[in-house]
Design an enzyme around this catalytic site. Sequence first.
Site, mmCIF file in Angstrom:
data_model
loop_
_atom_site.group_PDB
_atom_site.id
_atom_site.type_symbol
_atom_site.label_atom_id
_atom_site.label_comp_id
_atom_site.label_asym_id
_atom_site.label_seq_id
_atom_site.Cartn_x
_atom_site.Cartn_y
_atom_site.Cartn_z
ATOM 1 N N SER A 252 51.763 30.651 -1.882
ATOM 2 C CA SER A 252 50.622 30.743 -2.998
ATOM 3 C C SER A 252 50.895 29.206 -3.791
ATOM 4 O O SER A 252 51.866 28.925 -4.174
ATOM 5 C CB SER A 252 50.931 31.780 -4.003
ATOM 6 N N LYS A 253 49.665 28.567 -4.161
ATOM 7 C CA LYS A 253 49.517 27.345 -4.643
ATOM 8 C C LYS A 253 50.056 27.452 -6.087
ATOM 9 O O LYS A 253 50.723 26.428 -6.521
ATOM 10 C CB LYS A 253 48.059 26.960 -4.837
#
Length: 491
Positions: A252-253
């Site tokens: 996840s960013k």
Amino acid sequence: MTVRTRFAPSPTGYLHLGGLRTALYTYLFAKKNGGMFILRIEDTDQEREVPGAVELIYKSLRQAGLFYDEGPDVGGDYGPYIQTQRRDTYMPYAMRLVESGAAYPCFCTKEELQARRDAATARGEQWKYDKHCLHIPKEEAMRRMQSGEPFVIRQNIPLTGTASFDDALYGHVEAPCDTLDDNVLIKADGLPTYNFANVIDDHLMGITHVMRGTEYLSSAPKYNLLYEALGWQPPIYIHLSPVMKDASRKLSKRYGDPSFEDLLAQGYVKDAIINFIALLGWCPDVKKYGDKEFFTMDELVEAFDVSGLSKSPAIFNTEKLLWFNHEYITRMPFEDYLAMAAPWFDKALAGKNIDYRRLAELMHTRTELFSNVPDQVRFLAELPEYDAALYTHKKMKTDPAVALRALTLARPVLAGLKDFGEESLKEALMGLAAANEMKTGQMMWPVRTALSGLASTPGGATEIAYLIGKEETLRRIDKGIEMLKGLEEAH
Ligand code: GLU
């Protein structure tokens, strides 16, 4: 039947790696089957809209080599391909569902919903919409919709029975209807939610195969109810296992994991990224491909098969990506390497008169990641601080005393050299070592150390001397001599 697949990203401002993998598989599947790969922008959640994000999707997909046959900026017979530009498409279908009883308008305000949700929570119940507005007589509901009162349209999930669908990978997926919520299909702003738009658009765009993340697996039975209510044939679903950072969380960013754009900016090579991503949860047929690991895009198209997809989560292994990257860089034609490396050399060496071509020859197989290149070559622009201990090398049989002798001998010889090319430098330094009964290493190691201040460098003494030039070479030798003399006096 022509296979038609689509990649349907929401414009978030970056292409996350799970998304890139979905796009890649979707592309490969279409191309493998002689089909069409379509790009559709899912931007109905206007609050999450990021300026420039749509253009970034176009750019990133092209950079990845995932050229779409239809899409917002390339056209096609099934457009528009941006959902907000299809705004008027959805309502008539929603009304058809309202007519048949598969959906209904809901006028509950946010406050009312919140109060009932709170009450349900207080009772220890899991909240789902209580079908409050289902009981409004149809005529009254129509009148209220026309009067301009805000409303949403909800899917009317049956109270009993089950909803199900068949996934090409996960098989038969079933959910008891009483666990499903009456999701909003059309929001108060008139735009559809994902829950509705994906069904309408996949159907209208003639999508035959839908590949997307497993986060949609549990909702797909509900989507199937919509297909049934509209009398449509659902597409074939192939849900894809998540890409994980580790055993416990998805990539996840938000947690700082890189996007595709981040990887490119860090100096990963596109082909290495694609090769690596392709093998993240998919395995080519072992009988045909053995343990082959390197695949061009054309080879991936040829090899791609749904039967090689894995149901288990894929772990994103940065080490492996780095390994692929190094391999790709090493195998890339020299001229391509030079073109890619030059801007990274510039970051450390701009304004210095350094032979990039020669430097590139020395750096080609030493480059794992382009963003590390400036640090690897910075010593050519500026001699780093270093410790005299670097002059000690067991195998080379040198220590500070040997080094001082070597540098003192080398200084006038280098100063007198007319030709400062590598051959001439080598001849001079080797000749000098021999004439003074020193081993080659006892000359070369001290000179290399004095010129670089580093334990490991691209190239040795003669390459570095050539790259930095005579004047700088002499300056660095003097510095070395000064340091080693200081050391002797201190003893
Ligand atoms: N817009 C959805 C997303 O970005 C796409 C899901 C799908 O492919 O249907 O997650």
